[in-house]
Motif scaffolding. Structure first.
Motif, short mmCIF file in Angstrom:
data_model
loop_
_atom_site.label_atom_id
_atom_site.label_comp_id
_atom_site.label_asym_id
_atom_site.label_seq_id
_atom_site.Cartn_x
_atom_site.Cartn_y
_atom_site.Cartn_z
N ALA A 1 23.23 35.83 43.68
CA ALA A 1 24.30 35.65 44.66
C ALA A 1 25.55 35.00 44.06
O ALA A 1 26.52 34.75 44.76
CB ALA A 1 23.81 34.81 45.84
N LEU A 2 25.52 34.72 42.74
CA LEU A 2 26.66 34.03 42.12
C LEU A 2 27.87 34.96 42.07
O LEU A 2 27.77 36.12 41.67
CB LEU A 2 26.28 33.57 40.71
CG LEU A 2 27.35 32.79 39.94
CD1 LEU A 2 27.76 31.52 40.69
CD2 LEU A 2 26.84 32.46 38.54
N THR A 3 29.03 34.42 42.47
CA THR A 3 30.28 35.18 42.46
C THR A 3 31.19 34.67 41.35
O THR A 3 31.03 33.54 40.87
CB THR A 3 31.02 35.00 43.80
OG1 THR A 3 31.32 33.59 43.95
CG2 THR A 3 30.18 35.47 44.98
N PRO A 4 32.18 35.47 40.94
CA PRO A 4 33.18 34.96 39.98
C PRO A 4 33.89 33.72 40.50
O PRO A 4 34.20 32.81 39.72
CB PRO A 4 34.14 36.15 39.82
CG PRO A 4 33.30 37.35 40.08
CD PRO A 4 32.34 36.92 41.17
N ALA B 1 32.41 40.24 34.29
CA ALA B 1 33.63 39.75 34.96
C ALA B 1 34.08 38.47 34.26
O ALA B 1 33.34 37.50 34.20
CB ALA B 1 33.34 39.48 36.44
N ARG B 2 35.28 38.48 33.70
CA ARG B 2 35.76 37.36 32.88
C ARG B 2 36.43 36.29 33.73
O ARG B 2 37.22 36.60 34.63
CB ARG B 2 36.77 37.84 31.84
CG ARG B 2 36.37 39.10 31.10
CD ARG B 2 35.29 38.84 30.07
NE ARG B 2 35.22 39.99 29.18
CZ ARG B 2 34.09 40.52 28.73
NH1 ARG B 2 32.93 40.01 29.07
NH2 ARG B 2 34.12 41.56 27.92
N ILE B 3 36.15 35.05 33.40
CA ILE B 3 36.79 33.91 34.06
C ILE B 3 37.32 33.00 32.95
O ILE B 3 36.55 32.53 32.11
CB ILE B 3 35.80 33.13 34.96
CG1 ILE B 3 35.28 34.03 36.09
CG2 ILE B 3 36.47 31.89 35.53
CD1 ILE B 3 33.87 34.50 35.89
N SER B 4 38.62 32.78 32.95
CA SER B 4 39.23 31.88 31.96
C SER B 4 39.34 30.49 32.57
O SER B 4 39.86 30.33 33.68
CB SER B 4 40.61 32.40 31.56
OG SER B 4 41.15 31.59 30.55
N VAL B 5 38.84 29.49 31.84
CA VAL B 5 38.76 28.13 32.36
C VAL B 5 39.64 27.21 31.52
O VAL B 5 39.38 27.02 30.33
CB VAL B 5 37.30 27.62 32.30
CG1 VAL B 5 37.19 26.25 32.95
CG2 VAL B 5 36.35 28.61 32.93
#
Length: 324
Positions: A283-286, A242-246
């Protein structure tokens, strides 16, 4: 997560201290080069940044009894880092001469052969990780250089039974051929829950891969959370794909020294506060990943706004990002 939970989680950082020497043109004359020496080294920078943010931080390093070792001890202690388990040793400190370009990017020449940082023995690293340790962070030269690197790997294998493992390869091609990192990286991916690296590292480790392709490669090798920092363009995080752009906060850059280390510290601090460290990030979520990365980017930006690896203290962070 309550502050009480945060206070219970400590982080152990394993790795080197480096004396970063910068030329001082104002004090230099023909025939005399003046240097200004600041405490550095990726793992030491990360430990300092973590402690300043308020996470209880323990540093496992081999500190020389030379003048630089004294500088490191003072710097780490003044930032609140626990040095109880650091080793004092007669081998010399590692020295890096930094040359800054107009954009604040540093290139280094290293004086590292036979230095204290790489001489770990199994006995020195056999100290049991304290029960309150939620994460162990390492990487950089200490993890790759013999003879100590293999002992750090063994320490990680033991520590990960109850702690999250974070690795920053911090590739230094002048000292260690990138091929050596490429050879060890699959094993590190088995050990690591978090892999944080720069786009410069990526270019050396997987030269033909996009950041997205690299994330998938390392996920397949066993890493749940991969983060590639992209300098002024922010960062790409990938949690099980799951990609997260920061985005990167806008800041007047003085230099980028220690920025990646500060990012890692901000990330680990925030993940501790959110209660996600201490295991395999199950338990870490996007959403929480994005939260932690945004905080990390702010810490890195503030480090870029001052000379050298001088990360911010918790009380200097804007309240909108400092809250836990």
């Amino acid at each position: 997560m309550s502050m009480a939970h945060t206070a219970l989680g400590s982080i152990t950082v394993v790795g080197e201290c480096v004396a970063d020497a910068f030329t001082d043109p104002a004090r230099s004359t023909p025939g005399r080069l003046a240097l200004d020496v600041l405490p550095g080294g990726g793992p030491a920078n990360t430990a300092v940044a973590l402690a300043r943010l308020g996470t209880p931080t323990r540093f496992l390093g081999r500190l020389s009894d030379d003048v630089f070792g004294a500088l490191f001890r003072d710097h780490l202690s003044a930032s609140g880092v626990d040095l109880t388990d650091a080793v004092t040793t007669p081998e010399p400190s590692t020295l890096a001469i930094a040359d800054l370009d107009d954009d604040g990017q540093a290139t280094y020449s290293f004086f590292a052969d036979g230095a204290a940082d790489w001489q770990w023995t199994a006995d020195e690293l056999s100290t049991t990780t304290p029960a309150d340790t939620v994460a162990v962070h390492t990487g950089s030269l200490a993890l790759i250089r013999p003879p100590g690197g293999s002992h750090i790997e063994e320490h990680l294998a033991q520590a990960r039974e109850h702690a999250t493992v974070s690795i920053d390869p911090n590739v230094r091609p002048l000292l260690v051929p990138p091929a050596a990192y490429r050879q060890r990286l699959p094993h590190w991916c088995v050990l690591a829950d978090i892999l944080r690296l720069s786009e410069d590292d990526l270019a050396l480790l997987l030269p033909d891969a996009t950041p997205e392709q690299a994330c998938d490669t390392w996920h397949a090798a066993g890493v749940p959370l991969v983060i590639v920092t992209l300098g002024g363009r922010g960062a790409l995080a990938s949690l099980h794909g799951a990609r997260i752009s920061v985005p990167a906060p806008t800041v007047d850059v003085v230099d980028t020294i220690g920025a990646g280390d500060a990012f890692t510290a901000g990330l680990l601090h925030r993940l501790t506060a959110l209660g996600h460290l201490g295991g395999r990030l199950d338990a870490l979520t996007p959403e929480d990943t994005a939260d932690a990365c945004a905080f990390a980017a702010r810490v890195a930006a503030l480090t870029c706004s001052v000379p050298g690896a001088n990360p911010p203290w918790a009380d200097s962070l804007p309240t909108r990002t400092a809250g836990v």
